[in-house]
Design a protein around this motif. Structure first.
Motif, PDB file in Angstrom:
ATOM      1  N   ILE A 193       0.842  -1.197   0.000  1.00 59.03           N
ATOM      2  CA  ILE A 193       0.000   0.000   0.000  1.00 59.03           C
ATOM      3  C   ILE A 193       0.880   1.250   0.000  1.00 59.03           C
ATOM      4  N   ARG A 194       1.903   1.253   0.846  1.00 58.95           N
ATOM      5  CA  ARG A 194       2.763   2.426   0.984  1.00 58.95           C
ATOM      6  C   ARG A 194       3.539   2.724  -0.290  1.00 58.95           C
ATOM      7  N   HIS A 195       4.119   1.696  -0.901  1.00 59.42           N
ATOM      8  CA  HIS A 195       5.031   1.929  -2.020  1.00 59.42           C
ATOM      9  C   HIS A 195       4.349   1.926  -3.383  1.00 59.42           C
ATOM     10  N   ARG A 196       3.207   1.253  -3.515  1.00 53.81           N
ATOM     11  CA  ARG A 196       2.547   1.165  -4.818  1.00 53.81           C
ATOM     12  C   ARG A 196       1.276   2.011  -4.901  1.00 53.81           C
ATOM     13  N   LEU A 197       0.438   1.914  -3.886  1.00 50.27           N
ATOM     14  CA  LEU A 197      -0.874   2.553  -3.969  1.00 50.27           C
ATOM     15  C   LEU A 197      -0.832   4.029  -3.593  1.00 50.27           C
ATOM     16  N   LEU A 198      -0.148   4.391  -2.524  1.00 51.60           N
ATOM     17  CA  LEU A 198      -0.160   5.778  -2.085  1.00 51.60           C
ATOM     18  C   LEU A 198       0.405   6.744  -3.116  1.00 51.60           C
ATOM     19  N   PRO A 199       1.493   6.402  -3.825  1.00 54.23           N
ATOM     20  CA  PRO A 199       1.966   7.337  -4.863  1.00 54.23           C
ATOM     21  C   PRO A 199       0.929   7.597  -5.950  1.00 54.23           C
ATOM     22  N   VAL A 200       0.160   6.570  -6.333  1.00 51.97           N
ATOM     23  CA  VAL A 200      -0.881   6.756  -7.344  1.00 51.97           C
ATOM     24  C   VAL A 200      -1.987   7.659  -6.807  1.00 51.97           C
ATOM     25  N   LEU A 201      -2.386   7.431  -5.570  1.00 54.46           N
ATOM     26  CA  LEU A 201      -3.400   8.282  -4.958  1.00 54.46           C
ATOM     27  C   LEU A 201      -2.920   9.722  -4.847  1.00 54.46           C
ATOM     28  N   GLN A 202      -1.658   9.900  -4.492  1.00 53.16           N
ATOM     29  CA  GLN A 202      -1.106  11.240  -4.363  1.00 53.16           C
ATOM     30  C   GLN A 202      -1.145  11.976  -5.695  1.00 53.16           C
ATOM     31  N   GLU A 203      -0.837  11.246  -6.754  1.00 49.77           N
ATOM     32  CA  GLU A 203      -0.835  11.867  -8.089  1.00 49.77           C
ATOM     33  C   GLU A 203      -2.249  12.220  -8.538  1.00 49.77           C
ATOM     34  N   SER A 204      -3.200  11.345  -8.274  1.00 54.72           N
ATOM     35  CA  SER A 204      -4.569  11.556  -8.755  1.00 54.72           C
ATOM     36  C   SER A 204      -5.391  12.444  -7.830  1.00 54.72           C
ATOM     37  N   PHE A 205      -5.155  12.321  -6.504  1.00 52.06           N
ATOM     38  CA  PHE A 205      -5.935  13.063  -5.508  1.00 52.06           C
ATOM     39  C   PHE A 205      -4.966  13.659  -4.487  1.00 52.06           C
ATOM     40  N   PRO A 206      -4.385  14.826  -4.769  1.00 56.37           N
ATOM     41  CA  PRO A 206      -3.334  15.372  -3.899  1.00 56.37           C
ATOM     42  C   PRO A 206      -3.742  15.549  -2.446  1.00 56.37           C
ATOM     43  N   ALA A 207      -5.027  15.732  -2.184  1.00 55.11           N
ATOM     44  CA  ALA A 207      -5.481  15.940  -0.801  1.00 55.11           C
ATOM     45  C   ALA A 207      -5.988  14.656  -0.159  1.00 55.11           C
ATOM     46  N   PHE A 208      -5.678  13.502  -0.755  1.00 54.96           N
ATOM     47  CA  PHE A 208      -6.277  12.252  -0.278  1.00 54.96           C
ATOM     48  C   PHE A 208      -5.936  11.966   1.180  1.00 54.96           C
ATOM     49  N   ALA A 209      -4.732  12.280   1.622  1.00 54.85           N
ATOM     50  CA  ALA A 209      -4.330  11.951   2.995  1.00 54.85           C
ATOM     51  C   ALA A 209      -5.224  12.673   4.000  1.00 54.85           C
ATOM     52  N   GLN A 210      -5.502  13.952   3.731  1.00 55.15           N
ATOM     53  CA  GLN A 210      -6.369  14.703   4.636  1.00 55.15           C
ATOM     54  C   GLN A 210      -7.801  14.190   4.586  1.00 55.15           C
ATOM     55  N   THR A 211      -8.320  13.923   3.376  1.00 56.16           N
ATOM     56  CA  THR A 211      -9.723  13.506   3.272  1.00 56.16           C
ATOM     57  C   THR A 211      -9.921  12.091   3.802  1.00 56.16           C
ATOM     58  N   PHE A 212      -8.979  11.198   3.558  1.00 55.28           N
ATOM     59  CA  PHE A 212      -9.090   9.847   4.098  1.00 55.28           C
ATOM     60  C   PHE A 212      -9.040   9.870   5.622  1.00 55.28           C
ATOM     61  N   ALA A 213      -8.134  10.681   6.169  1.00 54.32           N
ATOM     62  CA  ALA A 213      -8.031  10.779   7.623  1.00 54.32           C
ATOM     63  C   ALA A 213      -9.317  11.364   8.216  1.00 54.32           C
ATOM     64  N   ARG A 214      -9.940  12.299   7.492  1.00 56.71           N
ATOM     65  CA  ARG A 214     -11.201  12.856   7.968  1.00 56.71           C
ATOM     66  C   ARG A 214     -12.291  11.791   7.976  1.00 56.71           C
ATOM     67  N   SER A 215     -12.310  10.953   6.941  1.00 52.38           N
ATOM     68  CA  SER A 215     -13.286   9.859   6.915  1.00 52.38           C
ATOM     69  C   SER A 215     -13.077   8.914   8.090  1.00 52.38           C
ATOM     70  N   ALA A 216     -11.829   8.652   8.430  1.00 54.60           N
ATOM     71  CA  ALA A 216     -11.543   7.791   9.581  1.00 54.60           C
ATOM     72  C   ALA A 216     -12.070   8.422  10.862  1.00 54.60           C
TER      73      ALA A 216
END
Length: 321
Positions: A193-216
């Motif tokens: 997840i860290r090495h393959r998926l997160l870079p793709v999410l970062q490229e497609s959805f730059p704010a994903f870390a904040q929004t995912f953490a908010r969902s949590a």
């Protein structure tokens, strides 16, 4: 750094006892230890757990001892050797051993709370890992900011902090830390997840870390409400649970209160399919002769008169559902 203010604003900071920081030697825990030391230099102590799970573990411990000696920070070290039983994962057993060791070290240091360095990206990884396992709300809530284990509080003050910013802060100040080689092993789901998926999410959805953490956080709030309801329902149906009173609840509330009761009774690794079978048996239990005897997790659930009983296998009591 904004993370320093988050530490200063934390509830634990208001206490006058020792500030105990779990210190692995990695970047995240190094940043937390240094930040806490800057704020409360006379109160900070470091806690290090050596799992002896890889050859580098001895090097980590030497690094930790050297850094704490250089900074003048009191250090307590505990050696553990996790030994998983059949059907137990080494990762889960090592995690439980780590919490137990940290709690013991904190008591020795006179601290009531242990600070953990998990940050926003760690929370996102936990959320995605839970999704891969089909987790319910407890899993989707991610890591709690506060929790209590082995009689000691654990606090994650940096769940809203960017992990990359922490590493950049260390690099800018020339602070050394170790890189755990096991974090590069992509046989582990979290590392993929860290090495393959997160870079793709970062490229497609730059704010994903904040929004995912908010969902949590939203999931954690919903789970807290479910826990409150389960506590109230458990008090109403009694312990052990009365079957007739259970049947008076809606099926979702039955499932909710049974999860809590089973957890308190020592159930572990109970599947969704097993819980659904329990619910079907409760619905069908309309006569005195109806028998219930089911395998649930690592133990058995059965009917005795008007109530349900549960007994875990010998030595099976442990982590929650």
């Amino acid at each position: 750094m904004a993370a320093l203010q988050r530490l200063a604003d934390s509830q634990t900071a208001g206490e006058q006892g020792p500030v105990a920081v779990a210190y692995s030697g990695g970047a995240d825990s190094t940043a937390l230890l240094l930040a806490a030391w800057r704020l409360w230099p006379q109160r900070v102590c470091a806690l290090h757990v050596n799992h002896n799970l890889q050859p580098a573990a001895a090097d980590f411990e030497r690094h930790v001892r050297r850094v704490c000696a250089d900074w003048g920070i009191p250090l307590r070290v505990r050696q553990v050797r996790p030994t998983p039983a059949a059907r137990d994962s080494l990762e889960a057993v090592a995690r439980e051993a780590r919490y137990a060791a940290l709690a013991s070290l904190a008591r020795e240091a006179g601290a009531s709370t242990v600070w953990l360095a998990h940050h926003r990206q760690d929370q996102v990884e936990t959320l995605l890992l839970a999704l891969t396992r089909g987790a319910g709300l407890p899993g989707l809530a991610g890591m709690p900011r506060h929790m209590r284990r082995h009689g000691i509080g654990f606090l994650r003050p940096w769940l809203d902090v960017d992990g990359a910013a922490l590493r950049a802060w260390l690099d800018a100040h020339g602070v050394s830390y170790v890189d755990d080689p096991s974090n590069q092993d992509q046989r582990h789901t979290r590392n993929r997840i860290r090495h393959r998926l997160l870079p793709v999410l970062q490229e497609s959805f730059p704010a994903f870390a904040q929004t995912f953490a908010r969902s949590a956080r939203h999931a954690a709030q919903a789970q807290a409400l479910l826990e409150e309801m389960a506590q109230a329902d458990l008090q109403a149906i009694g312990q052990p649970p009365n079957i007739r009173r259970l049947q008076a609840l809606s099926e979702p509330r039955q499932a909710n209160v049974l999860r809590l009761w089973l957890r308190q009774a020592g159930a572990r690794q109970a599947s969704e399919a097993q819980l659904q079978q329990v619910l079907r048996q409760i619905a069908a239990c309309r006569t005195r002769g109806h028998r219930i005897h089911l395998r649930v997790g690592q133990g058995y659930l059965w009917r005795q008169g008007e109530v349900l009983l549960y007994k875990p296998d010998e030595g099976a009591a442990g982590p929650n559902l």
